[in-house]
Design an enzyme around this catalytic site. Structure first.
Site, PDB file in Angstrom:
ATOM      1  N   GLU A  19     -51.129   4.232  22.958  1.00 17.67           N
ATOM      2  CA  GLU A  19     -52.224   3.887  22.067  1.00 17.67           C
ATOM      3  C   GLU A  19     -53.526   3.599  22.832  1.00 17.67           C
ATOM      4  O   GLU A  19     -54.587   4.073  22.449  1.00 17.67           O
ATOM      5  CB  GLU A  19     -51.797   2.642  21.258  1.00 17.67           C
ATOM      6  CG  GLU A  19     -52.758   2.201  20.198  1.00 17.67           C
ATOM      7  CD  GLU A  19     -52.807   3.174  19.034  1.00 17.67           C
ATOM      8  OE1 GLU A  19     -51.934   4.048  18.945  1.00 17.67           O
ATOM      9  OE2 GLU A  19     -53.753   3.050  18.247  1.00 17.67           O
ATOM     10  N   ASP A  20     -53.422   2.850  23.908  1.00 16.56           N
ATOM     11  CA  ASP A  20     -54.634   2.327  24.543  1.00 16.56           C
ATOM     12  C   ASP A  20     -55.038   3.003  25.849  1.00 16.56           C
ATOM     13  O   ASP A  20     -56.107   2.741  26.373  1.00 16.56           O
ATOM     14  CB  ASP A  20     -54.463   0.824  24.840  1.00 16.56           C
ATOM     15  CG  ASP A  20     -54.353   0.025  23.561  1.00 16.56           C
ATOM     16  OD1 ASP A  20     -54.649   0.594  22.495  1.00 16.56           O
ATOM     17  OD2 ASP A  20     -53.969  -1.153  23.638  1.00 16.56           O
ATOM     18  N   HIS A  22     -49.934  -9.437  27.562  1.00 15.44           N
ATOM     19  CA  HIS A  22     -49.370  -9.210  26.241  1.00 15.44           C
ATOM     20  C   HIS A  22     -48.040  -8.444  26.279  1.00 15.44           C
ATOM     21  O   HIS A  22     -47.024  -8.947  25.795  1.00 15.44           O
ATOM     22  CB  HIS A  22     -50.425  -8.529  25.353  1.00 15.44           C
ATOM     23  CG  HIS A  22     -49.887  -7.972  24.085  1.00 15.44           C
ATOM     24  ND1 HIS A  22     -49.333  -8.766  23.104  1.00 15.44           N
ATOM     25  CD2 HIS A  22     -49.810  -6.694  23.621  1.00 15.44           C
ATOM     26  CE1 HIS A  22     -48.937  -7.988  22.091  1.00 15.44           C
ATOM     27  NE2 HIS A  22     -49.220  -6.738  22.380  1.00 15.44           N
TER      28      HIS A  22
HETATM   29 MN    MN Z   1     -49.251  -4.817  21.233  1.00 12.04          MN
END
Ligand code: MN
Length: 697
Positions: free
Chosen positions: A75-76, A47
């Site tokens: 974020e992840d 991605h």
């Molecule tokens: Mn993304």
């Protein structure tokens, strides 16, 4: 696509060092996302790599590409902004941080106004325009791979893309990205309808192709004949745009398909107008449909000539004429600034911002599209903040606005009853300026009233006016009530009651004091502007200076409001012997009898008034305490606990070291009365480090 093919592509416009940085960001991200996979089952790194690919196609700079690689890392995964800054420098870390912040905002209401505010919010939150571009590329790739999601989620994301992200792309002139987003969104929202439309398009494709070729040949022929250069492109219609036209312009499928679109791309602006002349010579123009967006560009910078011609058999032919540069601009919009950057000019984001500013000036002189100027101001030079209500609506407030402004923006009653606020679910001071993207919740109490301190920090006119109005109203009604009590009491020795006064008497007072109503006379007595004794003198005919204050004291109940206040110098509490001082424009200030301020005025009957605590005195009173303590760790906490144990509140505390061993604490405690205060002092005195405690400064 692999990282190698991407880097291969980057050699077209980036230097080796920059490509190496992009590659480094890729491997960092790959490692950070290890073990994560996308809904489709592919490794997650696919991605970010694809997002970077989208930006590479727009020829964005290497920092944007690095940010794209890293955009989901904060974020992840466990990585922080500072961690990224240490690895890749502040600009890239800030970009990633900006994208993460946008990701946090969830769009909940589909109302049109909300969608527009959300667009503005997104723009305002992104200090660097590249944050928006990375976010758009991210969303585009998510839309391209939306098939892996459940239908319901597909619809929600499609709707959000259509309402928020496609319009932002449009604002920035990124038509290619916008139309792909629109196409994918409609497909997510209305898969059946778009499928049927495509079948219908396919059916007429054969016929259309012949007509298109015929017209294309005619156009090319005419250009050649006149010695004009130009690339002729037949424009095919996307199913989603057909669908929108059918829906919004109420046109039939046949009507839409009967229009043929072409584009002629040429070298110079002069050529554009020559080509236009040639086209108008070829077919009859419908002059009412002619648009010169070269002389007056569209709000987002789009430039082109648009004309509609009537072809053979009356077929409408739409032609766009523009230069290669305008063609690029039309495709990627603001991204063209990275594409056409000067070799020596490194600071491209500034150029893009300058471009938008120039655009605004251009629009201003053209006297066109005021709305754009407004929105561009908001977008790129944010002087507004956008915050959420607990229900997810968005409110627009001026920069610097506080929770009190927010409360008044919601409703005047909410403002007037506001006592506290939660910002992002945490209690925060009412005076703290709000930031875009925060959720604000106002806590109200039915009997709460606006505080005059609020005037020192509110920024909106609405809040200011409402607070002033309420305070004034309250002061007015409280000063009338107090004036009434003062006058009633002053008339007591003469056996006169207020409601026995004749119309002549009240009229005389009204005229004498040059006001309009008897209530205003009372209000001025309450405010201390008219001495009650002078009114008594006028009513009884007695010499006012001769009368003395012999009536029974005015009862202080603690609930008088703003017209009765307590001296900061001596801080009386119920049980203390007290005296009232009348202060012009402020009503009565209650002092302890032994207070030095009182001594100065004792001989002035117009300034002093006998007061006493009401039997049912209510509320919490502030008392000032002076506490000498030994210096040791935790002493303030220990004393605070003792005060709390005694059921009192602490309104303020300060500490001054007298020497290495001893400090003096000044504390303001909230107590019910003298007995309560004595209990508090006993508790404090019992603490080991406390050497001495007394009232007063
Ligand atoms: Mn993304």
């Amino acid at each position: 696509m692999s990282i190698d093919t991407l880097c291969e592509q980057l050699t077209d416009y980036l230097d080796i060092d920059q490509i190496r940085e992009v590659r480094r960001a890729y491997f960092y991200s790959e490692q950070a996302h290890t073990g994560q996979s996308r809904r489709s089952g592919e490794p997650y790194i696919i991605h970010p790599l694809a997002v970077a690919g989208v930006l590479a196609n727009m020829r964005m700079d290497h920092q944007s590409l690095m940010a794209a690689m890293l955009h989901d890392v904060i974020e992840d995964t466990g990585v922080t902004r500072d961690g990224l800054a240490a690895q890749f420098g502040d600009p890239v870390a800030d970009l990633v941080d900006g994208v993460s912040k946008l990701t946090h905002i969830h769009f909940e209401s589909a109302a049109e106004q909300q969608a527009e505010n959300f667009q503005k919010m997104a723009m305002a939150m992104a200090k660097d325009i590249r944050v928006i571009m990375v976010k758009l590329a991210d969303r585009l790739h998510n839309m391209r791979t939306i098939g892996a999601l459940k239908p319901e989620k597909r619809r929600r994301i499609g709707r959000e893309t259509l309402d928020i992200y496609a319009p932002i792309a449009n604002r920035l002139g990124m038509y290619e990205l916008r139309s792909e987003m629109q196409e994918l969104s409609y497909r997510a929202l209305h898969p059946m309808r778009l499928g049927r439309l495509e079948q219908a398009v396919a059916k007429v494709a054969g016929n259309r192709k012949r007509v298109v070729e015929e017209i294309e040949a005619a156009i090319s022929g005419r250009l050649e004949q006149l010695g004009l250069k130009g690339r002729v492109i037949g424009r095919e219609k996307q199913a989603n745009s057909i669908y929108r036209k059918m829906k919004n312009q109420h046109k039939s499928f046949a009507e839409i398909m009967d229009v043929y679109g072409f584009r002629v791309v040429t070298d110079t602006v002069d050529d554009c107008y020559r080509v236009l002349g040639a086209m108008h010579g070829l077919y009859k123009p419908r002059i009412s449909r002619f648009k010169d967006y070269i002389a007056i560009p569209k709000a987002n910078g789009y430039q082109s000539l648009h004309t509609t011609l009537v072809g053979m058999h009356g077929i409408p032919i739409e032609i766009q004429i523009r230069t290669e540069e305008m063609e690029q601009m039309a495709a990627v919009g603001i991204a063209a600034h990275w594409l056409y950057k000067d070799q020596q000019d490194g600071a491209t984001p500034d150029r893009a911002t300058r471009w938008v500013r120039d655009l605004m000036e251009m629009q201003q002189t053209a006297g066109d599209s005021l709305e754009f100027i407004e929105s561009a101001k908001v977008d790129l030079f944010p002087d507004e903040v956008y915050v959420f209500t607990p229900k997810g609506s968005i409110l627009e407030l001026p920069k610097g606005a506080t929770a009190v402004d927010f409360a008044y923006a919601v409703h005047t009653d909410v403002g007037n009853r506001c006592v506290a606020c939660r910002i992002d679910r945490t209690l925060a001071p009412l005076s703290r300026p709000l930031n875009s993207g925060e959720t604000v919740e106002i806590l109200t109490a039915p009997n709460a009233r606006p505080n005059s301190d609020w005037l020192s920090f509110v920024t909106t006119g609405k809040a200011r006016a409402a607070i002033r109005h309420t305070l004034k109203q309250r002061e007015q009604s409280e000063s009338i009530k107090l004036g009434e009590r003062i006058l009633t009491r002053a008339l007591l020795p003469y056996d006169i009651e207020l409601d026995q006064l004749t119309t002549e008497q009240t009229q005389d007072l009204i005229e004498h004091h040059k006001v309009d109503t008897f209530e205003q006379v009372l209000a001025q007595i309450g405010l201390g502007d008219i001495p009650a004794l002078s009114v008594v003198g006028r009513l009884t005919g007695e010499d006012e200076t001769g009368s003395s204050d012999s009536s029974k004291p005015l009862a202080i109940a603690g609930s008088e409001g703003v017209m009765v206040t307590y001296g900061r110098c001596c801080m009386p509490v119920p049980g203390d012997a007290i005296v009232g001082l009348i202060s012009r424009g402020k009503g009565i200030v209650v002092h302890q009898e032994r207070c030095r301020t009182v001594a100065e005025h004792l001989n002035n009957p117009e300034r002093t008034m006998a007061v006493a605590w009401d039997q049912d005195v209510q509320g919490e009173f502030e008392a000032s305490l002076k506490i000498e303590v030994e210096n040791q760790a935790g002493v303030i906490a220990q004393i605070a606990a003792a005060v709390a144990d005694a059921g009192a509140s602490i309104e303020g505390i300060s500490r001054e070291e007298r020497d290495a061993q001893i400090s003096v604490l000044q504390m303001i405690a909230g107590v019910k009365d003298r007995i309560h205060l004595a209990r508090v002092m006993r508790r404090v005195r019992a603490q080991k480090p406390v050497l001495r405690i007394s009232r007063g400064q």
